[in-house]
Design a protein around this motif. Sequence first.
Motif, PDB file in Angstrom:
ATOM      1  N   PRO A   5       0.510  -1.419   0.003  1.00 52.05           N
ATOM      2  CA  PRO A   5       0.297  -0.118  -0.236  1.00 52.05           C
ATOM      3  C   PRO A   5       1.070   1.242  -0.098  1.00 52.05           C
ATOM      4  O   PRO A   5       2.508   1.484   0.432  1.00 52.05           O
ATOM      5  N   ARG A   7       1.411   4.590   1.410  1.00 49.87           N
ATOM      6  CA  ARG A   7       0.779   5.831   2.357  1.00 49.87           C
ATOM      7  C   ARG A   7       1.129   7.316   2.397  1.00 49.87           C
ATOM      8  O   ARG A   7       0.474   7.717   3.061  1.00 49.87           O
ATOM      9  N   ALA A  77      -2.942   3.029   1.848  1.00 47.03           N
ATOM     10  CA  ALA A  77      -2.704   2.454   3.133  1.00 47.03           C
ATOM     11  C   ALA A  77      -4.257   3.123   3.584  1.00 47.03           C
ATOM     12  O   ALA A  77      -4.018   3.943   4.010  1.00 47.03           O
ATOM     13  N   GLY A  80      -2.451   5.470   5.960  1.00 46.40           N
ATOM     14  CA  GLY A  80      -1.838   6.604   5.219  1.00 46.40           C
ATOM     15  C   GLY A  80      -2.637   8.030   5.293  1.00 46.40           C
ATOM     16  O   GLY A  80      -3.681   8.033   5.943  1.00 46.40           O
TER      17      GLY A  80
END
Length: 131
Positions: A5, A7, A77, A80
Amino acid sequence: MTDGPVREGRAMIAGMSPRLDPETWIFCTGGAPLTQAIASFAEAEGLSQILPLAFAEMAGHDTSLPMARIVLEVHSALDGHGLTAAVSTALAEAGIACNMVAAFHHDHVFVPFAEKDRALAVLAALQSKAG
């Protein structure tokens, strides 16, 4: 494509690749959980669900505010920062209401169905500026 993912906010925006889902969606509450729901959330006032228009009609829900879903294709994320703020701000500045739903892999932007094309253009411009 990243292995995991993303971020960082600017990287999420630059990689969001907004995609319009052709389905029409209805936010509704009450009734039994329906397997056709794309999302549901148990609130103190009752069960909220996001249903395809046809199923919402069959279940007798109010369908006066049809919504379009724009999928942000970046694997954002959960921890994030900045994507939701940037997307909602850009749409608000264009006078477009939005409801954000974060899932494990992607964020989903729900906008009034009549505004879907304009919203997609706003998000494409936002991504272009971040790239």
